[in-house]
Design a protein around this motif. Structure first.
Motif, short mmCIF file in Angstrom:
data_model
loop_
_atom_site.label_atom_id
_atom_site.label_comp_id
_atom_site.label_asym_id
_atom_site.label_seq_id
_atom_site.Cartn_x
_atom_site.Cartn_y
_atom_site.Cartn_z
N PHE A 119 0.96 -0.99 0.02
CA PHE A 119 -0.05 -0.06 0.01
C PHE A 119 0.89 1.36 -0.16
CE2 PHE A 119 -1.92 3.58 1.83
CZ PHE A 119 -3.15 3.82 1.24
N THR A 120 0.68 2.24 -0.84
CA THR A 120 1.20 3.42 -0.89
C THR A 120 0.47 4.64 -0.88
OG1 THR A 120 2.99 2.39 -2.17
CG2 THR A 120 3.03 4.87 -2.09
N ARG B 65 -0.50 8.89 -1.06
CA ARG B 65 0.10 10.07 -1.77
C ARG B 65 -0.67 11.10 -1.15
NH1 ARG B 65 3.32 8.26 -5.96
NH2 ARG B 65 2.55 6.42 -7.04
N ARG C 273 -3.07 13.97 -2.07
CA ARG C 273 -4.07 14.15 -2.96
C ARG C 273 -3.96 15.85 -3.34
NH1 ARG C 273 -7.55 11.11 -0.66
NH2 ARG C 273 -8.89 12.96 0.45
N GLY D 207 -0.55 5.24 -10.77
CA GLY D 207 -1.33 5.97 -10.02
C GLY D 207 -0.81 7.32 -9.62
N THR D 208 -0.02 8.03 -10.52
CA THR D 208 0.44 9.43 -9.96
C THR D 208 -0.51 10.32 -10.41
OG1 THR D 208 1.91 9.12 -12.14
CG2 THR D 208 2.87 8.86 -10.01
N GLY E 93 -3.48 13.39 -10.15
CA GLY E 93 -3.72 14.41 -9.06
C GLY E 93 -4.78 13.81 -8.01
N ASP E 94 -5.62 12.83 -8.35
CA ASP E 94 -6.46 12.73 -7.24
C ASP E 94 -6.49 11.63 -6.56
OD1 ASP E 94 -8.59 13.79 -5.98
OD2 ASP E 94 -10.36 12.87 -7.25
N VAL E 95 -5.14 10.98 -6.74
CA VAL E 95 -4.91 9.52 -6.18
C VAL E 95 -4.29 9.54 -4.98
CG1 VAL E 95 -3.72 7.51 -6.34
CG2 VAL E 95 -4.83 8.49 -8.51
N GLY E 96 -4.77 9.13 -3.73
CA GLY E 96 -4.30 9.12 -2.37
C GLY E 96 -3.85 7.69 -1.87
N ALA E 97 -4.20 6.67 -2.89
CA ALA E 97 -3.95 5.27 -2.18
C ALA E 97 -3.75 4.29 -3.48
CB ALA E 97 -5.15 4.93 -1.60
N VAL E 98 -2.56 3.72 -3.36
CA VAL E 98 -2.20 2.61 -4.35
C VAL E 98 -1.94 1.28 -3.62
CG1 VAL E 98 -0.41 1.83 -5.89
CG2 VAL E 98 -0.97 4.23 -6.17
N ARG F 58 -8.94 7.21 -4.74
CA ARG F 58 -8.77 8.18 -3.75
C ARG F 58 -8.49 7.70 -2.23
NH1 ARG F 58 -10.95 13.32 -4.36
NH2 ARG F 58 -11.72 13.54 -2.27
N HIS F 59 -9.15 6.82 -1.88
CA HIS F 59 -8.98 6.53 -0.47
C HIS F 59 -8.45 4.99 -0.50
CE1 HIS F 59 -10.67 10.22 0.82
NE2 HIS F 59 -11.72 10.11 0.10
N ARG F 60 -7.82 4.74 0.87
CA ARG F 60 -7.44 3.28 1.00
C ARG F 60 -8.42 2.34 1.02
NH1 ARG F 60 -8.01 4.94 6.18
NH2 ARG F 60 -7.80 3.37 8.01
#
Lengths: 144, 82, 144, 82
Positions: A31-32, A34, A36, C20-21, C23-28, C96-98
């Motif tokens: 899990f990573t 970032r 937002r 997943g880079t 702008g709106d990505v918070g979780a990969v 967006r979220h985990r």
């Protein structure tokens, strides 16, 4: 087991290079998180409690390793000033089977989110705001 | 002597990240009362204890936890890592 | 969206580089499956149904993307002869979220495991055996 | 004309990965009956239909699914990917 608390950026792909390549590993989950770039956010500041942070992470990583018989576990968490798109933190777990690897990674995320001493501040066009804890994050701990 | 650490908005309200105090307080709650009595900024920071967390020697604790033998106390809002 | 069915090995870290880079990505979240070198296993052979494989994976990836509003999704699955320690397949999800990223990755794994047309054969010192489907893998589909 | 594909141990029991057949079967089940009547190796491969899956034109189907308009049938054990 690799645990790092650092100001520097890290590369999720490079960190996973060679992770969990032991003979009995069938599943690796990562899990990573970032920053937002939504709502005009220009920067995120992360404060932490040196010493306690490392100890808390090590405690949860140990617990995850024992409970899900992990072959390896990795936790990296940054502090300082981050820009939108920057990686904030990552966890990775290596286990025999996928269910264990997934559960251990989610367990680590849930505990890091609400019990590791980090505090996020969002800097935007209208000023700075400390991020409030979400009820759902506290509630997520109940499942473990 | 006790080292007290403040983090996030608690630190901002108190105006410093750390201080060393001489105290006879037996519990965290008693220490908080002493601090509140001192100055307005402490009263402001400790106005709502339900919004605060406390750690003793870097372990999460409760406001009724005893201070005997403790060297380091920290006050902060709920954590928001991850 | 990146979907590949291939005989060649792949590098989990390199595949995640730049994933997943947006702008709106918070979780990969990523999952990688490897050949376990247990019980004297010397090789694993993976057979697949060309054409149907790609279509089935694309269907589940589309479904995951729509259901969890994924910003990106990646699925790689190998076929052919693999050695212990080799990567078999990986999925990655960006959201967006985990919670969304984790759920989408588990959803994809559960469906790939039991509905994408791959068949594994384990080669060991005593011969070769087709891997049987596990009841728990079929049951895992019920939660979606 | 119908293309039939076999995978995994079904392929091994039948002895070939693919064949083309002329059939008047209306459903998958009827096609299976025709095949079983042909040779022992088919009877062996189709002995337990509950252990088999079928796809029509690369989409999972049932044994009572109609064959009208279908060009490609595939028989295989439950999938074990991932």
């Amino acid at each position: 087991m690799r645990i790092r608390v650092q100001a520097e950026a890290f590369d999720m792909g490079a960190e996973l290079d060679g992770f969990g390549t032991g003979g009995d590993v069938g599943a690796v989950v990562s899990f990573t998180g970032r920053v937002r770039g939504t709502s005009g956010l220009t920067a995120m500041e992360i404060e932490h409690y040196p010493g306690m942070t490392e100890a808390a992470i090590a405690k949860y990583a140990d617990e995850a390793r024992d409970r899900w018989h992990l072959a390896d576990v990795l936790v990296i968490h940054r502090f300082g000033t981050l820009a939108p798109g920057d990686p904030i933190m990552m966890v990775a777990t290596a286990a025999r089977h996928r269910t264990a690897a997934f559960e251990a990674a989610e367990f680590l995320m849930d505990w890091l989110k609400s019990r590791a001493p980090f505090w996020k501040k969002e800097i935007g066009p209208d000023g700075a705001d400390w991020v409030a804890q979400k009820d759902e994050d506290e509630a997520a701990l109940d499942r473990w | 002597m006790l080292d007290i650490y403040y983090f996030a908005w608690v630190r901002e309200r108190i105006g410093e990240p750390r201080e060393r105090v001489e105290t006879g307080a037996a519990t965290v709650a008693e220490l908080v009362e002493e601090l509140i009595a001192r100055e307005e900024r402490y009263a402001l920071a400790f106005a709502d204890l339900s919004a605060l967390r406390v750690a003793l020697d870097q372990e999460l604790a409760q406001f009724d936890s005893p201070l005997a033998g403790v060297r380091e106390v920290a006050f902060f809002p709920p954590m928001t890592g991850g």
